[in-house]
Structures are given as C-alpha cells and as structure tokens.
Scaffold this motif. Sequence first.
Motif, PDB file in Angstrom:
ATOM      1  N   GLY A 194       3.746 -14.898   4.156  1.00 32.95           N
ATOM      2  CA  GLY A 194       2.131 -15.985   4.756  1.00 32.95           C
ATOM      3  C   GLY A 194       1.331 -15.988   3.968  1.00 32.95           C
ATOM      4  N   TRP A 195       0.523 -14.864   3.019  1.00 37.51           N
ATOM      5  CA  TRP A 195      -0.659 -14.546   2.432  1.00 37.51           C
ATOM      6  C   TRP A 195      -0.521 -14.743   1.243  1.00 37.51           C
ATOM      7  CZ3 TRP A 195      -2.490  -8.824   3.820  1.00 37.51           C
ATOM      8  CH2 TRP A 195      -2.623  -8.212   5.306  1.00 37.51           C
ATOM      9  N   GLY A 196      -1.645 -15.787   0.404  1.00 35.18           N
ATOM     10  CA  GLY A 196      -1.647 -16.467  -0.366  1.00 35.18           C
ATOM     11  C   GLY A 196      -2.366 -15.488  -1.091  1.00 35.18           C
ATOM     12  N   HIS A 197      -3.039 -14.986  -2.141  1.00 34.24           N
ATOM     13  CA  HIS A 197      -3.517 -14.630  -3.823  1.00 34.24           C
ATOM     14  C   HIS A 197      -4.668 -14.777  -2.837  1.00 34.24           C
ATOM     15  CE1 HIS A 197      -4.804 -18.510  -5.312  1.00 34.24           C
ATOM     16  NE2 HIS A 197      -6.102 -17.492  -5.638  1.00 34.24           N
ATOM     17  N   ARG A 198      -5.607 -15.498  -2.215  1.00 35.26           N
ATOM     18  CA  ARG A 198      -7.064 -15.149  -1.403  1.00 35.26           C
ATOM     19  C   ARG A 198      -7.144 -14.616  -1.243  1.00 35.26           C
ATOM     20  NH1 ARG A 198     -10.802 -18.131  -4.733  1.00 35.26           N
ATOM     21  NH2 ARG A 198     -10.231 -19.662  -5.885  1.00 35.26           N
ATOM     22  N   ARG A 199      -6.423 -14.507   0.387  1.00 38.52           N
ATOM     23  CA  ARG A 199      -6.016 -12.981   1.815  1.00 38.52           C
ATOM     24  C   ARG A 199      -5.658 -12.245   0.597  1.00 38.52           C
ATOM     25  NH1 ARG A 199      -4.251 -13.381   7.599  1.00 38.52           N
ATOM     26  NH2 ARG A 199      -5.213 -11.499   7.843  1.00 38.52           N
ATOM     27  N   ILE A 200      -4.594 -11.967   0.497  1.00 34.56           N
ATOM     28  CA  ILE A 200      -4.719 -10.446  -0.195  1.00 34.56           C
ATOM     29  C   ILE A 200      -5.642  -9.960  -0.747  1.00 34.56           C
ATOM     30  CG2 ILE A 200      -3.036  -8.704  -1.797  1.00 34.56           C
ATOM     31  CD1 ILE A 200      -1.168 -10.972  -1.383  1.00 34.56           C
ATOM     32  N   HIS A 201      -6.576 -10.722  -1.821  1.00 35.87           N
ATOM     33  CA  HIS A 201      -7.741  -9.825  -2.375  1.00 35.87           C
ATOM     34  C   HIS A 201      -8.485  -9.723  -1.753  1.00 35.87           C
ATOM     35  CE1 HIS A 201     -12.208 -11.239  -3.637  1.00 35.87           C
ATOM     36  NE2 HIS A 201     -11.587 -10.516  -4.470  1.00 35.87           N
ATOM     37  N   GLY A 202      -9.042 -10.699  -0.456  1.00 30.32           N
ATOM     38  CA  GLY A 202     -10.253 -10.595   1.053  1.00 30.32           C
ATOM     39  C   GLY A 202      -9.909  -9.022   1.228  1.00 30.32           C
ATOM     40  N   GLU A 203      -8.120  -8.514   1.585  1.00 29.09           N
ATOM     41  CA  GLU A 203      -7.863  -7.747   2.218  1.00 29.09           C
ATOM     42  C   GLU A 203      -8.203  -6.439   1.460  1.00 29.09           C
ATOM     43  OE1 GLU A 203      -6.761  -6.844   5.203  1.00 29.09           O
ATOM     44  OE2 GLU A 203      -7.427  -9.015   5.344  1.00 29.09           O
ATOM     45  N   LEU A 204      -8.221  -6.736   0.317  1.00 29.83           N
ATOM     46  CA  LEU A 204      -8.077  -5.474  -1.436  1.00 29.83           C
ATOM     47  C   LEU A 204      -9.790  -4.993  -0.857  1.00 29.83           C
ATOM     48  CD1 LEU A 204      -5.857  -6.410  -3.964  1.00 29.83           C
ATOM     49  CD2 LEU A 204      -6.186  -4.231  -2.542  1.00 29.83           C
ATOM     50  N   THR A 205     -10.442  -5.864  -0.547  1.00 24.19           N
ATOM     51  CA  THR A 205     -12.220  -5.967  -1.233  1.00 24.19           C
ATOM     52  C   THR A 205     -12.506  -5.408   0.364  1.00 24.19           C
ATOM     53  OG1 THR A 205     -11.850  -8.153  -1.811  1.00 24.19           O
ATOM     54  CG2 THR A 205     -13.614  -7.623  -1.121  1.00 24.19           C
ATOM     55  N   ARG A 206     -11.812  -5.705   1.411  1.00 26.90           N
ATOM     56  CA  ARG A 206     -11.951  -4.831   2.445  1.00 26.90           C
ATOM     57  C   ARG A 206     -11.404  -3.732   2.480  1.00 26.90           C
ATOM     58  NH1 ARG A 206      -9.511  -7.364   7.216  1.00 26.90           N
ATOM     59  NH2 ARG A 206      -9.962  -5.342   8.959  1.00 26.90           N
ATOM     60  N   LEU A 207     -11.165  -3.072   2.098  1.00 29.65           N
ATOM     61  CA  LEU A 207     -10.472  -1.638   1.356  1.00 29.65           C
ATOM     62  C   LEU A 207     -10.647  -1.396   0.583  1.00 29.65           C
ATOM     63  CD1 LEU A 207      -6.688  -2.389   1.646  1.00 29.65           C
ATOM     64  CD2 LEU A 207      -8.213  -1.128   3.122  1.00 29.65           C
ATOM     65  N   GLY A 208     -12.346  -1.898  -0.140  1.00 26.72           N
ATOM     66  CA  GLY A 208     -13.336  -1.719  -1.150  1.00 26.72           C
ATOM     67  C   GLY A 208     -12.588  -1.610  -2.914  1.00 26.72           C
ATOM     68  N   HIS A 209     -11.508  -2.561  -3.092  1.00 28.22           N
ATOM     69  CA  HIS A 209     -11.194  -2.326  -4.157  1.00 28.22           C
ATOM     70  C   HIS A 209     -12.055  -3.315  -5.258  1.00 28.22           C
ATOM     71  CE1 HIS A 209      -7.958   0.606  -4.165  1.00 28.22           C
ATOM     72  NE2 HIS A 209      -7.562  -0.525  -3.082  1.00 28.22           N
ATOM     73  N   GLN A 210     -12.782  -3.265  -6.064  1.00 30.70           N
ATOM     74  CA  GLN A 210     -13.096  -4.536  -6.587  1.00 30.70           C
ATOM     75  C   GLN A 210     -12.229  -4.932  -7.559  1.00 30.70           C
ATOM     76  OE1 GLN A 210     -16.405  -3.319  -8.435  1.00 30.70           O
ATOM     77  NE2 GLN A 210     -18.108  -3.114  -6.846  1.00 30.70           N
ATOM     78  N   ILE A 211     -11.739  -6.143  -7.177  1.00 28.29           N
ATOM     79  CA  ILE A 211     -10.895  -6.777  -8.818  1.00 28.29           C
ATOM     80  C   ILE A 211     -11.392  -8.669  -8.031  1.00 28.29           C
ATOM     81  CG2 ILE A 211      -9.329  -7.001  -6.205  1.00 28.29           C
ATOM     82  CD1 ILE A 211      -7.014  -6.703  -8.654  1.00 28.29           C
ATOM     83  N   ALA A 212     -10.498  -9.698  -9.483  1.00 27.19           N
ATOM     84  CA  ALA A 212     -11.461 -10.671  -8.809  1.00 27.19           C
ATOM     85  C   ALA A 212      -9.511 -11.560  -8.573  1.00 27.19           C
ATOM     86  CB  ALA A 212     -11.059 -11.254 -10.430  1.00 27.19           C
ATOM     87  N   PRO A 213      -9.548 -12.312  -8.215  1.00 28.69           N
ATOM     88  CA  PRO A 213      -8.566 -13.065  -7.005  1.00 28.69           C
ATOM     89  C   PRO A 213      -7.460 -13.671  -8.133  1.00 28.69           C
ATOM     90  CG  PRO A 213     -10.710 -14.368  -6.100  1.00 28.69           C
ATOM     91  CD  PRO A 213     -11.141 -13.083  -7.174  1.00 28.69           C
TER      92      PRO A 213
END
Length: 166
Positions: free
Chosen positions: A123-142
């Motif tokens: 159910g997660w879209g690319h923006r939600r996955i991007h947000g989770e990766l950002t919380r984990l410390g990864h700098q990546i664009a949506p």
Amino acid sequence: MIMSTVYAVTRRLLSLPALLLRRDVSKDAELLVLRQENAVLHRHVPRVRYEPADRLWFATLSHLIPRRRWAQVFPITPATLPAWHRKLVAKKWDYSQRRRPGRPPTAAVVKAQIQRMAAENPGWGHRRIHGELTRLGHQIAPSTVWNILNQADIDPCGVPKVLCMR
C-alpha cells in the motif's frame, strides 16, 4: 710478488695522510667507491627507473652542486629535473580519473531496500518509501524511488494501476 710489495708500499704511503686527515680521506675514498659502483651498475643496467623518492633527492641535491660538475656527479642531465617536474604537475592536474559530472549512482543496497519495502508494504507509494528512507538517513529523491520501482516492474503508486497517475 712484486705486485704485493707495490700494494703494501702504496698502502703505507696512503695511510700516513689518512691518519692526519682521517675525515677528508675517508669521505673521498667513500665517494670513489660509490662512483666506481655507479660505473659498474651503469654497465650492467641499460636504463635505470628512478622512483619519486629518488627524484626528490636528486632535485634537492642539485641545488648544492654547481652545474659544471653535474656530468661528473649526477646520473641525470640538467634537463631531466624540469621534465620530471612537468610530469608531476601534469599528473596532479589530470582530471581524467575523477568522477564524471551528474548524479552519483544509487547504491545497490538502497535499491534492494526500496524493492523490499515495496514488496513488504504494497500500500505504500514511492513518496511513503522515500519518507521512510529519509528517516533512515538515506538522501535520495522521490523521483529516484519512482524510477527504481518502475525498473523493477513494481507499481510505484501503491494503488491499482488504474488509479495511479504520475
């Protein structure tokens, strides 16, 4: 027999000044031995390759010896030192091995993490996955997350294809 006598006499004659001027004679004798060794090595090795440390020593010592004596002392010509310097400068300012312009590639670990998150959470879209990766410390664009999911044939929206709009 005669040679050994001549050698003994010559050695005794040279030992008297050696006693009086020990430091200068031993230094001169050491230089003569090193020059002879250098001559022998030049006969056996056609071309010597000097390492950077050797080049540094030659460049440093070149300031201490007059140029007219270089041919007797140095195994290199005066034109060699500037050539070494030009090569050193050209190597330092060579940009061919440096990173190309543009975005750096996304690490394989991050790509695998994105695909795993999408598989475990449909159910997660690319923006939600991007947000989770950002919380984990990864700098990546949506948009990078979107592209990775598209390349892996995973729906980047997290909703049915009919409702997915970019």
